[in-house]
Motif scaffolding. Sequence first.
Motif, mmCIF file in Angstrom:
data_model
loop_
_atom_site.group_PDB
_atom_site.id
_atom_site.type_symbol
_atom_site.label_atom_id
_atom_site.label_comp_id
_atom_site.label_asym_id
_atom_site.label_seq_id
_atom_site.Cartn_x
_atom_site.Cartn_y
_atom_site.Cartn_z
ATOM 1 N N GLY A 219 0.828 -1.206 0.000
ATOM 2 C CA GLY A 219 0.000 0.000 0.000
ATOM 3 C C GLY A 219 0.857 1.247 0.000
ATOM 4 N N VAL A 220 1.782 1.336 0.960
ATOM 5 C CA VAL A 220 2.751 2.421 1.021
ATOM 6 C C VAL A 220 4.145 1.813 1.152
ATOM 7 N N SER A 221 5.161 2.576 0.776
ATOM 8 C CA SER A 221 6.535 2.069 0.749
ATOM 9 C C SER A 221 7.299 2.411 2.017
ATOM 10 N N ASP A 222 8.253 1.521 2.368
ATOM 11 C CA ASP A 222 9.281 1.884 3.329
ATOM 12 C C ASP A 222 10.633 1.733 2.646
ATOM 13 N N TRP A 223 11.728 2.099 3.349
ATOM 14 C CA TRP A 223 13.042 2.127 2.700
ATOM 15 C C TRP A 223 14.111 1.931 3.743
ATOM 16 N N SER A 224 15.083 1.078 3.446
ATOM 17 C CA SER A 224 16.236 0.900 4.323
ATOM 18 C C SER A 224 17.493 0.835 3.475
ATOM 19 N N LEU A 225 18.592 1.428 3.964
ATOM 20 C CA LEU A 225 19.858 1.473 3.241
ATOM 21 C C LEU A 225 21.020 1.258 4.201
ATOM 22 N N SER A 226 22.105 0.649 3.675
ATOM 23 C CA SER A 226 23.350 0.494 4.414
ATOM 24 C C SER A 226 24.508 0.653 3.443
ATOM 25 N N PRO A 227 25.440 1.565 3.684
ATOM 26 C CA PRO A 227 26.526 1.813 2.733
ATOM 27 C C PRO A 227 27.371 0.563 2.458
ATOM 28 N N VAL A 228 27.827 0.441 1.203
ATOM 29 C CA VAL A 228 28.675 -0.683 0.798
ATOM 30 C C VAL A 228 29.898 -0.119 0.067
ATOM 31 N N SER A 229 30.784 0.514 0.799
ATOM 32 C CA SER A 229 31.984 1.069 0.187
ATOM 33 C C SER A 229 32.845 -0.058 -0.358
ATOM 34 N N GLY A 230 33.481 0.199 -1.490
ATOM 35 C CA GLY A 230 34.337 -0.803 -2.105
ATOM 36 C C GLY A 230 33.637 -1.744 -3.061
ATOM 37 N N TRP A 231 32.345 -1.579 -3.270
ATOM 38 C CA TRP A 231 31.611 -2.462 -4.189
ATOM 39 C C TRP A 231 31.613 -1.958 -5.632
ATOM 40 N N SER A 232 31.935 -0.705 -5.848
ATOM 41 C CA SER A 232 31.873 -0.132 -7.195
ATOM 42 C C SER A 232 32.783 -0.886 -8.161
ATOM 43 N N GLY A 233 32.284 -1.134 -9.377
ATOM 44 C CA GLY A 233 33.034 -1.816 -10.416
ATOM 45 C C GLY A 233 33.038 -3.325 -10.294
ATOM 46 N N ARG A 234 32.360 -3.854 -9.293
ATOM 47 C CA ARG A 234 32.347 -5.303 -9.043
ATOM 48 C C ARG A 234 30.967 -5.889 -9.348
ATOM 49 N N ILE A 235 30.882 -7.224 -9.335
ATOM 50 C CA ILE A 235 29.618 -7.904 -9.623
ATOM 51 C C ILE A 235 28.839 -8.102 -8.327
ATOM 52 N N VAL A 236 27.649 -7.530 -8.279
ATOM 53 C CA VAL A 236 26.744 -7.664 -7.144
ATOM 54 C C VAL A 236 25.679 -8.691 -7.486
ATOM 55 N N THR A 237 25.387 -9.580 -6.550
ATOM 56 C CA THR A 237 24.301 -10.549 -6.714
ATOM 57 C C THR A 237 23.288 -10.345 -5.602
ATOM 58 N N VAL A 238 22.022 -10.249 -5.972
ATOM 59 C CA VAL A 238 20.922 -10.110 -5.021
ATOM 60 C C VAL A 238 20.047 -11.350 -5.146
ATOM 61 N N ARG A 239 19.711 -11.942 -4.014
ATOM 62 C CA ARG A 239 18.950 -13.201 -3.974
ATOM 63 C C ARG A 239 17.716 -13.013 -3.098
ATOM 64 N N ALA A 240 16.546 -13.367 -3.630
ATOM 65 C CA ALA A 240 15.289 -13.264 -2.886
ATOM 66 C C ALA A 240 14.617 -14.637 -2.857
ATOM 67 N N SER A 241 14.418 -15.181 -1.650
ATOM 68 C CA SER A 241 13.865 -16.522 -1.457
ATOM 69 C C SER A 241 12.441 -16.445 -0.910
ATOM 70 N N ARG A 242 11.528 -17.192 -1.542
ATOM 71 C CA ARG A 242 10.184 -17.352 -0.997
ATOM 72 C C ARG A 242 10.201 -18.525 -0.036
ATOM 73 N N SER A 243 10.067 -18.236 1.251
ATOM 74 C CA SER A 243 10.134 -19.272 2.275
ATOM 75 C C SER A 243 8.957 -19.110 3.228
ATOM 76 N N GLY A 244 7.959 -19.968 3.105
ATOM 77 C CA GLY A 244 6.768 -19.863 3.947
ATOM 78 C C GLY A 244 6.074 -18.544 3.712
ATOM 79 N N ASP A 245 5.887 -17.766 4.788
ATOM 80 C CA ASP A 245 5.187 -16.484 4.689
ATOM 81 C C ASP A 245 6.162 -15.311 4.574
ATOM 82 N N ALA A 246 7.401 -15.598 4.155
ATOM 83 C CA ALA A 246 8.414 -14.548 4.113
ATOM 84 C C ALA A 246 9.151 -14.533 2.781
ATOM 85 N N LEU A 247 9.669 -13.346 2.458
ATOM 86 C CA LEU A 247 10.654 -13.202 1.402
ATOM 87 C C LEU A 247 11.962 -12.829 2.098
#
Length: 198
Positions: A111-139
Amino acid sequence: MLPTNNVPWTAGQWTNEPARVLIDEDGLRVTAREGSDAWRVTSYGFVHDSEHALLAPLAGGSAVEVSFRLDFASQFDQAGVFVRVDETTWIKSGVEWSDGEESLGAVVTRGVSDWSLSPVSGWSGRIVTVRASRSGDALIVRARVDGEPWRLVRVAPLDPDATVKAGPFCCSPTRDDLTVHFTSWRISPADRSLHPGA
């Protein structure tokens, strides 16, 4: 148990067509339209449904993984995984350029959005992988850079009976020349546990 499969770049459907799309032997290159974003109401008061998300079905008990090369430079450049139930129920997670630095985070929208962030210094120029798992009632969302250990990003509620689509996404709220190089899109079994070794 489900096998791990690469998803063809042609298997998904865009929520909104990007400015340009190029598929070659190195992956998928997506040029975002200026002003593209996904957000609903909170703090800013606006609704944006103009993200570029390439989505395919994501069954319960499975996970989606997206990898991309991190090369951001302008406010709110972003890319990662988008998980969608409908226009008011979705989650995006990945890396975003915010206030002069790259940060790993998530937006959870019911319905409405929330937002959370945490700095990741040193990641620029590298390969980032994001993984989202459907497990029961959670992602369960995790991320890593190159071959480093997974980091827990978010645990968000997700109806186990919902029809869900997921895949790579990018947005460029403030410029017209962001091109994201996605290197892989995979479906695999969901993570067995929220906590390693449990």
